[in-house]
Design an enzyme around this catalytic site. Structure first.
Site, PDB file in Angstrom:
ATOM      1  N   ASP A 451       0.836  -1.198   0.000  1.00 42.73           N
ATOM      2  CA  ASP A 451       0.000   0.000   0.000  1.00 42.73           C
ATOM      3  C   ASP A 451       0.875   1.254   0.000  1.00 42.73           C
ATOM      4  OD1 ASP A 451      -2.879   0.946   0.409  1.00 42.73           O
ATOM      5  OD2 ASP A 451      -1.843   1.996   2.033  1.00 42.73           O
ATOM      6  N   GLU A 480       0.902  -0.515  -5.117  1.00 35.04           N
ATOM      7  CA  GLU A 480      -0.302   0.312  -5.213  1.00 35.04           C
ATOM      8  C   GLU A 480       0.155   1.763  -5.118  1.00 35.04           C
ATOM      9  OE1 GLU A 480      -3.847   2.503  -3.394  1.00 35.04           O
ATOM     10  OE2 GLU A 480      -1.864   2.180  -2.551  1.00 35.04           O
TER      11      GLU A 480
END
Length: 731
Positions: A451, A480
């Site tokens: 993330d 991401e």
């Protein structure tokens, strides 16, 4: 002079291939051969110097070869170079593929892509395509094929081709015939005795007999020329040429990665929502790793091969967020799994509400039984309750008043998350992250979805990924990172196998055509874009407003526009209510437990479409590569068309696999268009129609150069045509 190089047992032919199970690849015996060519004192190319043949602009090259280009094992890819000599001297070129141990696995003749630019290209395949998983016993053979392969470009003077070109002209006008034919006879004789050509006894005999027959003066000149100008000699020229002035480029490295590094299908779900229900009082009861097996089974039924879970660690209590990120959480609000850490533990601990570590291992084991890999979200951030806050206060930034700074992206504030400060103890943080990742790998995780990696130092990720993959080379990483292109590219160079990308916001035909070519062009050698129509953080207006048709359109584009794609669960149920203040779903699953009625999925039809798309992908080699997409011209701005093609020498059955994808981008109206297909460029019939079969409906049509399509959102939003060429499969 003498030019030394390695040969394959079968020049110009890549190693044998198959699609599913992988055996140990056969490498050719390595032997040194002497090229008996005329003395050419600069035939060998030294670093920084030109050879007898000039070789420039070898591609792909990533940052001038500072970083290696990347391909999946068995993936078709293209190499190119400019190869030329002085004047009108004809040249030939060969691409030489070497495995990590330096053995030559293929020597492939290159073809002229652009004569004016002296550009030659060749398609290659490193290793054998495989669908094996890291836990399969046979995967050990796959691992042996992974690592740094090398490609060198060999250029050489095409003496035979140049002689034949001139001989045809001179014999036709009877100019200097005897000298011309004598030169040709001598050339064939020398060719027959040149060990570099790797000729067998029968081939040498053919050349010598042709050379002798050319000197028969009882025959006319044209008859004598035919002994050197025929299909048999031309075939030898293609596969076993006479290569004078042989010059080689340096080796260019390709990092060959394991199955699913490029070609993968992701399915995301929240374990706490799987099996969740409302009790008699209307209160939500969350799911756990036992009930989450239903998510595995749904992913398997729809044809996905990776299941992706958000963080499964304990969730902090301090500043816990409520529904849709509300500042105040109620007593029953579960909080965001991205607010990681509590008194129960941090990144190395399972949230007790989901189960135990043994429960998670059993979940992974069940996934493996279903041939599904488990990807775990790794968000490197902490709630105020994370053990690191007390154990490693120097890992966080403090304000002048002594308080720890929470995460901000003005005007957004994330009071429940403390970002990491990497400047005080970078090595200590790296060692801890490596320890944690190894712990989850031992539990059954084979992929990490990271993330917001772009908010951490790139060097940090480079160090961590290198350390983890040194011990576990099978582990993949998805970034991401919705950020600037340079940062995404740097993260790819640092070791991230795949990347989230801006596909959700590319909706018009010009936007999509540009993005498809970017994804499947040179960028595909270092950045593997994964196409997701939606995520828990992304719900665009196009999908919000376009209903079932928009969901179908975006699914087709995602599944066939990139070798790697993903679906966030609930897509099958058209969950498209958007928050008023953000481009994401309302009642967002990041902040609450979802109770879903999956019985509606069959009625809506998206689940069936997802299954069909994954079935198409599993059957067609053309969908597996980042290097085989061609945009097809269409007359309507609401219709996009593209082709994907993999040559027969790279497919399981030996037949060229060609898909033509046509999509109506308008989720509200019927659209019609003509589609132009350059049949010659794709190797399709040019003098008569060919048959195409829609892989979504089974309907068949006759196509040729220009073709009519009509697509409507209430009927078919897309065609996925397979070209039925009539090629016979290999035995």
């Amino acid at each position: 002079m003498e030019a030394q190089h390695n040969e394959t047992e079968a020049a110009g032919k890549p190693a044998a291939k198959k699609t599913t199970r992988t055996r140990k690849p056969r490498a050719s015996k390595q032997a040194t051969f002497i090229a008996e060519a005329p003395a050419m004192p600069i035939a060998i190319k030294e670093p920084g110097q030109f050879g007898r043949v000039n070789i420039l602009n070898c591609q792909p090259s990533v940052e001038d070869d500072v970083y290696a280009a990347r391909v999946e094992i068995g993936e078709q890819f293209t190499v190119s170079a400019q190869v030329f000599m002085e004047g009108r001297t004809k040249v030939g070129a060969t691409a030489v593929l070497k495995n990590p141990r330096g053995r030559i696995m293929a020597r492939v003749p290159m073809t002229v892509e652009n004569a004016g630019l002296d550009l030659y290209t060749a398609k290659l395949q490193a290793g054998e395509h495989s669908t094996l998983n890291p836990w399969d016993a046979e995967f050990a053979e796959v691992k042996k094929q992974l690592g740094n392969w090398r490609v060198a470009i060999e250029g050489w003077e095409d003496t035979y081709g140049a002689w034949l070109h001139d001989a045809r002209i001179k014999v036709d006008v009877l100019s200097d015939v005897e000298n011309t034919l004598t030169s040709g006879s001598e050339l064939l004789t020398r060719w027959a005795s040149t060990r570099d050509a790797n000729l067998n006894a029968e081939q040498r005999k053919t050349l010598r007999e042709a050379a002798k027959s050319m000197m028969d003066t009882s025959l006319d000149a044209k008859s004598r020329l035919t002994f050197a100008d025929n299909a048999d000699i031309e075939a030898l020229h293609e596969t076993n040429p006479l290569r004078d002035g042989l010059t080689s480029s340096g080796d260019h490295v390709f990092h060959v990665e394991r199955p699913k590094s490029s070609f993968s299908a992701w399915y995301q779900f929240f374990p706490r929502s799987e099996g969740a229900y409302l009790d008699d009082n209307g209160k939500k009861v969350q799911g756990n790793f036992h009930t989450a097996v239903s998510g595995l089974e749904r992913a398997k039924a729809e044809g996905f091969n990776i299941v992706y879970l958000p963080p499964i660690f304990p969730i902090g209590v301090t500043n816990r967020k409520g529904p849709d990120g509300a500042l105040n959480a109620g007593p029953d609000d579960p909080g965001s799994p991205f607010g990681i850490g509590s008194e129960l533990g941090g990144h190395d601990t399972v949230d007790p509400l989901l189960g135990t570590m043994d429960d998670f291992k059993a979940f992974c084991q069940r996934a493996h039984e279903l041939n599904l890999e488990v990807a775990l979200d790794f968000a490197l951030q902490c709630s105020p309750d994370h053990p690191w806050v007390k154990e490693h206060p120097n890992w966080f930034r403090t304000k002048p008043d002594g308080s720890i700074a929470y995460a901000e992206n003005p005007p957004k504030k994330y009071q429940d998350i403390y970002p990491i400060d990497f400047d005080n103890d970078l090595e200590g943080i790296e060692r801890e992250v490596e320890r944690i990742m190894n712990l989850w790998i031992d539990a059954g995780v084979t992929i990490f979805r990271v993330d917001n990696p772009h908010t951490k130092p790139v060097r940090f990720w480079q160090d961590v990924i290198a350390a983890v993959t040194k011990k576990h080379p099978e582990v993949l990483f998805l970034a991401e990172a919705f950020t600037r292109p340079a940062m995404v590219r740097a993260l790819s160079y640092a070791g991230f196998t795949q990347s989230h990308c801006y596909f959700p916001w590319r909706n018009t035909k010009p936007q999509l055509e540009e993005f498809l070519q970017e994804t499947n062009g040179k960028g595909g050698y270092y950045q593997h874009n994964t196409f997701w129509p939606t995520t828990p953080d992304i719900l665009t207006a196009y999908v919000r407003d376009g209903g079932v048709a928009a969901h179908a359109i975006r699914a087709v584009l995602a599944a066939l526009g990139s070798p790697s794609w993903g679906i966030y669960n609930g897509y099958e149920l058209i969950e498209n209510r958007q928050r008023a203040d953000a481009e994401e779903q309302s009642s967002n699953e990041k902040f609450e437990i979802k109770v879903r009625d999956w019985s509606a999925a069959n009625r809506i039809g998206i689940s069936k479409l997802l299954t069909s798309l994954n079935e198409i992908r599993s059957k067609h080699a053309a969908t597996t590569s980042y290097h085989n997409l061609t945009i097809l011209p269409s007359a309507n701005e609401n219709i996009i068309a593209f082709a994907r093609q993999t040559e027969g020498r790279f497919t399981k059955d030996g037949r060229t696999d060609t898909l033509i994808v046509v999509v109506n981008l308008d989720p509200y109206n019927e659209q019609q268009s003509s589609i132009h297909v350059d049949a010659k460029a794709l190797g399709l019939p040019t003098e008569h129609p060919y048959r195409v079969k829609d892989q979504l409906t089974g309907r068949e049509y006759d196509w040729s150069w220009d073709n009519f399509v009509s697509l409507a959102p209430w009927a078919d939003v897309a065609h996925v045509f397979h070209v039925e060429t009539g090629e016979q499969p290999l035995d």
